[in-house]
Structure formats: C-alpha cells, structure tokens
Design a protein around this motif. Sequence first.
Motif, PDB file in Angstrom:
ATOM      1  N   GLN A 100       0.615  -1.092   0.125  1.00  0.00           N
ATOM      2  CA  GLN A 100       0.016   0.015   0.013  1.00  0.00           C
ATOM      3  C   GLN A 100       0.869   1.069  -0.069  1.00  0.00           C
ATOM      4  OE1 GLN A 100      -2.695  -0.554   3.325  1.00  0.00           O
ATOM      5  NE2 GLN A 100      -4.448  -0.870   1.829  1.00  0.00           N
ATOM      6  N   PHE A 101       1.976   1.404   0.820  1.00  0.00           N
ATOM      7  CA  PHE A 101       2.699   2.513   0.884  1.00  0.00           C
ATOM      8  C   PHE A 101       3.660   2.696  -0.312  1.00  0.00           C
ATOM      9  CE2 PHE A 101       2.484   1.940   5.771  1.00  0.00           C
ATOM     10  CZ  PHE A 101       1.765   2.826   6.013  1.00  0.00           C
ATOM     11  N   THR A 102       4.020   1.404  -0.946  1.00  0.00           N
ATOM     12  CA  THR A 102       4.761   1.814  -1.948  1.00  0.00           C
ATOM     13  C   THR A 102       4.013   2.153  -3.192  1.00  0.00           C
ATOM     14  OG1 THR A 102       6.386  -0.096  -1.593  1.00  0.00           O
ATOM     15  CG2 THR A 102       6.163   0.514  -3.964  1.00  0.00           C
ATOM     16  N   PHE A 103       2.766   2.015  -3.390  1.00  0.00           N
ATOM     17  CA  PHE A 103       1.960   2.268  -4.708  1.00  0.00           C
ATOM     18  C   PHE A 103       1.472   3.752  -4.081  1.00  0.00           C
ATOM     19  CE2 PHE A 103       1.905  -1.961  -5.850  1.00  0.00           C
ATOM     20  CZ  PHE A 103       2.117  -1.915  -7.342  1.00  0.00           C
ATOM     21  N   GLY A 104       0.985   3.863  -2.992  1.00  0.00           N
ATOM     22  CA  GLY A 104       0.273   5.070  -2.500  1.00  0.00           C
ATOM     23  C   GLY A 104       1.001   6.288  -2.272  1.00  0.00           C
ATOM     24  N   HIS A 105       2.497   6.261  -1.868  1.00  0.00           N
ATOM     25  CA  HIS A 105       3.269   7.374  -1.623  1.00  0.00           C
ATOM     26  C   HIS A 105       3.773   7.735  -2.931  1.00  0.00           C
ATOM     27  CE1 HIS A 105       3.826   6.839   2.863  1.00  0.00           C
ATOM     28  NE2 HIS A 105       2.364   7.004   2.654  1.00  0.00           N
TER      29      HIS A 105
ATOM     30  N   ARG B 209      13.626   7.280  13.312  1.00  0.00           N
ATOM     31  CA  ARG B 209      12.279   6.980  13.288  1.00  0.00           C
ATOM     32  C   ARG B 209      11.266   7.824  13.404  1.00  0.00           C
ATOM     33  NH1 ARG B 209      13.968   2.186  16.509  1.00  0.00           N
ATOM     34  NH2 ARG B 209      13.833   0.287  15.241  1.00  0.00           N
ATOM     35  N   PHE B 210      11.568   8.844  14.122  1.00  0.00           N
ATOM     36  CA  PHE B 210      10.675  10.007  14.350  1.00  0.00           C
ATOM     37  C   PHE B 210      10.395  10.812  12.931  1.00  0.00           C
ATOM     38  CE2 PHE B 210      10.235  14.708  14.762  1.00  0.00           C
ATOM     39  CZ  PHE B 210       8.936  14.582  15.415  1.00  0.00           C
ATOM     40  N   ILE B 211      11.759  11.078  12.405  1.00  0.00           N
ATOM     41  CA  ILE B 211      11.779  11.693  10.932  1.00  0.00           C
ATOM     42  C   ILE B 211      10.711  10.790   9.936  1.00  0.00           C
ATOM     43  CG2 ILE B 211      13.129  12.259   9.034  1.00  0.00           C
ATOM     44  CD1 ILE B 211      15.462  13.045  11.140  1.00  0.00           C
ATOM     45  N   VAL B 212      11.149   9.661   9.855  1.00  0.00           N
ATOM     46  CA  VAL B 212      10.106   8.855   9.188  1.00  0.00           C
ATOM     47  C   VAL B 212       8.798   8.909   9.514  1.00  0.00           C
ATOM     48  CG1 VAL B 212       9.498   6.291   8.400  1.00  0.00           C
ATOM     49  CG2 VAL B 212      11.947   7.155   8.630  1.00  0.00           C
ATOM     50  N   GLU B 213       8.317   8.671  10.582  1.00  0.00           N
ATOM     51  CA  GLU B 213       6.824   8.855  10.904  1.00  0.00           C
ATOM     52  C   GLU B 213       6.250  10.549  10.419  1.00  0.00           C
ATOM     53  OE1 GLU B 213       5.415   6.489  11.498  1.00  0.00           O
ATOM     54  OE2 GLU B 213       7.346   5.420  11.425  1.00  0.00           O
ATOM     55  N   PHE B 214       7.210  11.541  10.710  1.00  0.00           N
ATOM     56  CA  PHE B 214       6.979  12.905  10.378  1.00  0.00           C
ATOM     57  C   PHE B 214       6.836  12.899   8.827  1.00  0.00           C
ATOM     58  CE2 PHE B 214       8.131  16.951   8.886  1.00  0.00           C
ATOM     59  CZ  PHE B 214       7.181  17.803   9.800  1.00  0.00           C
ATOM     60  N   HIS B 215       7.538  12.087   8.039  1.00  0.00           N
ATOM     61  CA  HIS B 215       7.222  12.323   6.736  1.00  0.00           C
ATOM     62  C   HIS B 215       5.900  11.667   6.162  1.00  0.00           C
ATOM     63  CE1 HIS B 215       7.317   9.788   2.796  1.00  0.00           C
ATOM     64  NE2 HIS B 215       8.017  10.825   2.285  1.00  0.00           N
ATOM     65  N   TRP B 216       5.462  10.608   7.040  1.00  0.00           N
ATOM     66  CA  TRP B 216       3.837  10.268   6.696  1.00  0.00           C
ATOM     67  C   TRP B 216       3.010  11.417   6.690  1.00  0.00           C
ATOM     68  CZ3 TRP B 216       0.819   5.632   9.349  1.00  0.00           C
ATOM     69  CH2 TRP B 216      -0.087   5.362   8.141  1.00  0.00           C
ATOM     70  N   LEU B 217       3.007  12.402   7.876  1.00  0.00           N
ATOM     71  CA  LEU B 217       2.033  13.313   8.160  1.00  0.00           C
ATOM     72  C   LEU B 217       2.350  14.325   7.187  1.00  0.00           C
ATOM     73  CD1 LEU B 217       2.404  13.549  12.148  1.00  0.00           C
ATOM     74  CD2 LEU B 217       0.371  12.444  10.802  1.00  0.00           C
ATOM     75  N   TYR B 218       3.651  14.673   6.814  1.00  0.00           N
ATOM     76  CA  TYR B 218       3.906  15.552   5.998  1.00  0.00           C
ATOM     77  C   TYR B 218       3.533  15.405   4.468  1.00  0.00           C
ATOM     78  CZ  TYR B 218       7.126  18.958   3.645  1.00  0.00           C
ATOM     79  OH  TYR B 218       7.487  20.181   2.785  1.00  0.00           O
ATOM     80  N   ILE B 219       3.675  14.090   4.015  1.00  0.00           N
ATOM     81  CA  ILE B 219       3.281  13.946   2.682  1.00  0.00           C
ATOM     82  C   ILE B 219       1.877  13.914   2.406  1.00  0.00           C
ATOM     83  CG2 ILE B 219       3.370  11.121   3.030  1.00  0.00           C
ATOM     84  CD1 ILE B 219       4.768  11.488   0.179  1.00  0.00           C
ATOM     85  N   VAL B 220       1.269  13.368   3.606  1.00  0.00           N
ATOM     86  CA  VAL B 220      -0.263  13.317   3.519  1.00  0.00           C
ATOM     87  C   VAL B 220      -0.972  14.850   3.456  1.00  0.00           C
ATOM     88  CG1 VAL B 220      -2.344  12.903   4.665  1.00  0.00           C
ATOM     89  CG2 VAL B 220      -0.604  10.923   4.491  1.00  0.00           C
ATOM     90  N   THR B 221      -0.345  15.830   4.183  1.00  0.00           N
ATOM     91  CA  THR B 221      -0.690  17.073   4.167  1.00  0.00           C
ATOM     92  C   THR B 221      -0.471  17.624   2.849  1.00  0.00           C
ATOM     93  OG1 THR B 221      -0.146  17.367   6.556  1.00  0.00           O
ATOM     94  CG2 THR B 221      -0.352  19.310   5.296  1.00  0.00           C
ATOM     95  N   VAL B 222       0.474  17.533   2.233  1.00  0.00           N
ATOM     96  CA  VAL B 222       0.789  17.901   0.792  1.00  0.00           C
ATOM     97  C   VAL B 222      -0.133  17.470  -0.133  1.00  0.00           C
ATOM     98  CG1 VAL B 222       2.499  17.990  -1.100  1.00  0.00           C
ATOM     99  CG2 VAL B 222       3.269  18.376   1.203  1.00  0.00           C
TER     100      VAL B 222
END
Length: 400
Positions: free
Chosen positions: A83-88, A187-200
């Motif tokens: 899911q993440f590979t295709f979704g992101h 790990r925190f940076i990676v999790e922040f990435h999820w919130l960041y890319i979803v916001t964009v």
Amino acid sequence: MDDMELRKTHPQKYYLKFICNSLYVLGYGSCWYEETPRTNFHKIFYKIWSGIANFFIVIIVINEIMANFRPNLTAKEQNDLVQFTFGHSLIVAKIVTMYYQRDRIKAVLKKLLEDNRTIFISADIDKSSVKKVKVYCIVLVSTVYLTIVSAYIDGFRAHFNEGIPIRGEITYYPTPLDSGILVNILRFIVEFHWLYIVTVMNLIDCMSYCTLIFLSSQFKLTQTYYNLLRKKYTKNSNKKTCNVLGEEYKKDFLIGIRLHENALWCAHHVQASLGYIYSSQICQSIILIVMCLVKFVTSARNMTVLLANMTYLSAMTVMTGAYMTAGGDITYEASLVSTTMFHSGWDLVVFDKELRTLAVVAIQRSQAPVYMTAFGVIILSYNNLIMVLRSSYSFFAVMY
C-alpha cells in the motif's frame, strides 16, 4: 485588500489563496497568480528550503520502495508495504504534476477567479460554492487523518502484543531490530514524513476540488445571468421603445456569451492543467482499494486491523468520490446553459435578424457537452464513481 475583507467580498479567492500559500510554505512553489514582493535573501532561503522539502519526500519514498527487498518482513509488513509503495509513489506523482503545471495553474486561477467578476457577480452562487468546498475538504481531511490515527492505533497494539517499535511507514532502514538514540530520531523523521506527505496531498486535492467546484459555479453563474435577462427585458418593455430595448438586450446577450466563453476556456485549461492529477487519483484508488481488500482477506482478525482497513478504504472512496462528483457537477451545470440561453428572451426581439442568428449559434455551441476526464477516457461523473469501485472489486476477485 486584507484577508478578512477578501473573505467577505470574494470567498472563492480567499480559500484558493490560502491553499496555494500553504503549499508554498511547505516548499512546493507558488501556484498563486498574484506576485508577492520578496527580498533576495527570502528567495535564496526558499530555494534551500524547497530543495530540502523535496529531497525529504523523495528519499523516504525511495527508502520505502527499497524495503520491499528486506528479507525479514512479516506478513503484515508485506501487506502494508505494498500500500505504501504504490500510495506514496502516486502522491509524489501528484506533487510532480502540480509543480510542472504550476504556471498553467496560475493562468487558470486568474481567469477563473477574476475575469467574470468584472462582468457579473452573484453572492449567492459564491456562498453556495464555498459551502460545498468546505464540506468536500473537511470530509477529505478528516477521513485521511482518521486513517493515519487508526493505523497508529494498530501500531500501538502491535507494540504491546509483539514488542516491536511503533511504526506507521515501513522502511529499509531502520528495521524493528535496530536501536539507539540516532535510530529513534530517524524513526521520528520517518513518521513525520507520513504526516508531511499526506498534508501536501490533502492540499493538492483540496486545490483540485476547489477548482472543479468553482468552475461548475461559473456555468451556474451563466445560467443565472440568462435567467435574469428575460426578466430585465420584460420589466422594461413598457418603459422603453422596441429599438432601445433591442439594442440593450443585444449588448446584454453578448455579455452572457462572454460569460459562457470564459467558463468554457476555464474548463478546457482546468482539464489540461489538472487532468494528470485526476488520472493519478483514479489509478491510486483502484490499486489501493484492491490492496485494502487483499488485506481484509489475509490479515489477522481483530478490531484494530479492521478499523485501519475500513478507514483506509473510506479515505480512498471519499477522495475518488469527491473528484467524480465535482466533475459530474460541471457536466450537469454546463448542460443547463443551453436551456437558460434559449429562454432568455431573444425571441422577443423579433426585428433583429442578426441577434437571432447569434442566438442560434450560441445555443448550438452551449449544447456541446463539457467533460472532465482522467487518462482522457474516464469521464468524471456520478456513474463512473460506481464503475471505478466495481472495477476495483472485480480486479480483486480475479487476482485473488
């Protein structure tokens, strides 16, 4: 004009400006047509920030793609990773499309928001379109972030039951076996990435929704104008001579044609500038809905997994449904212009043959259907929303 005054006098412009400025702050360039004076220091600093933001998005997505080659993936991680590979990756495609088309988007927004306001304004149409935008965007943002929250709830469950670190995204590095302060920071940076890319992603989708809804309001504005035209002629029929009324009506009718031509121009260029985003969304929805259905079958049966999958499925349905219904509204509103144009009163000016010829040509032009499409073939409409959902399930049924 300050923001509070703009919100009252031109709410459509206010909300689109807010979305475009938010994308600019996040490092993805300006899609807004009004130039803002900036110092050389600001321009240099922004280029650095934009480079960091784009590199951050891309490098973590590459890290996710590389995670497919990890030998120690669990069954759940394999399902989530697909899911993440295709979704992101498709979110990155949306970002690239928006960035590549930003100059054309500027021209479209300027024409859409400014040109017709010098001709004819309807406060009621502005308010109704903004109200619809708020509903679409609030539902989208709420559903998407609820999906993230439910995924983290499932992550907490896995942490307490299996002792693995809480995670949202799955990366090649760090793995659950890695530990240390620097690893935890990463790990925190990676999790922040999820919130960041979803916001964009949310901002790009909201900009697209706003553009589609405001475009449909342009066709609605044209209908309103032609409805008022007949009333205006009838009201003045006893006060002015036929020649004066005929000349006034002809000028007003030409203004209506200009309103319609502006709306058609915007429809063509909205499709040209944002059509790739619609295509990315349809592709994303079909793939991720199928992957989500597969997870329903293969994942463990517990409430948190069910909640995570249901919210993910809901998010995909809402995102696709918003595009389809907004595009369908444009087709519907555009189809009504010919009827209102025909009943606008041109037949009352019986002595003007030039006007009658002009009216016939204008009505014929307004009868051509207006469609927003994905991949140039899938029409954004109410019926095709069901078609996309059925296609997703059919593909899942054949594959599984």
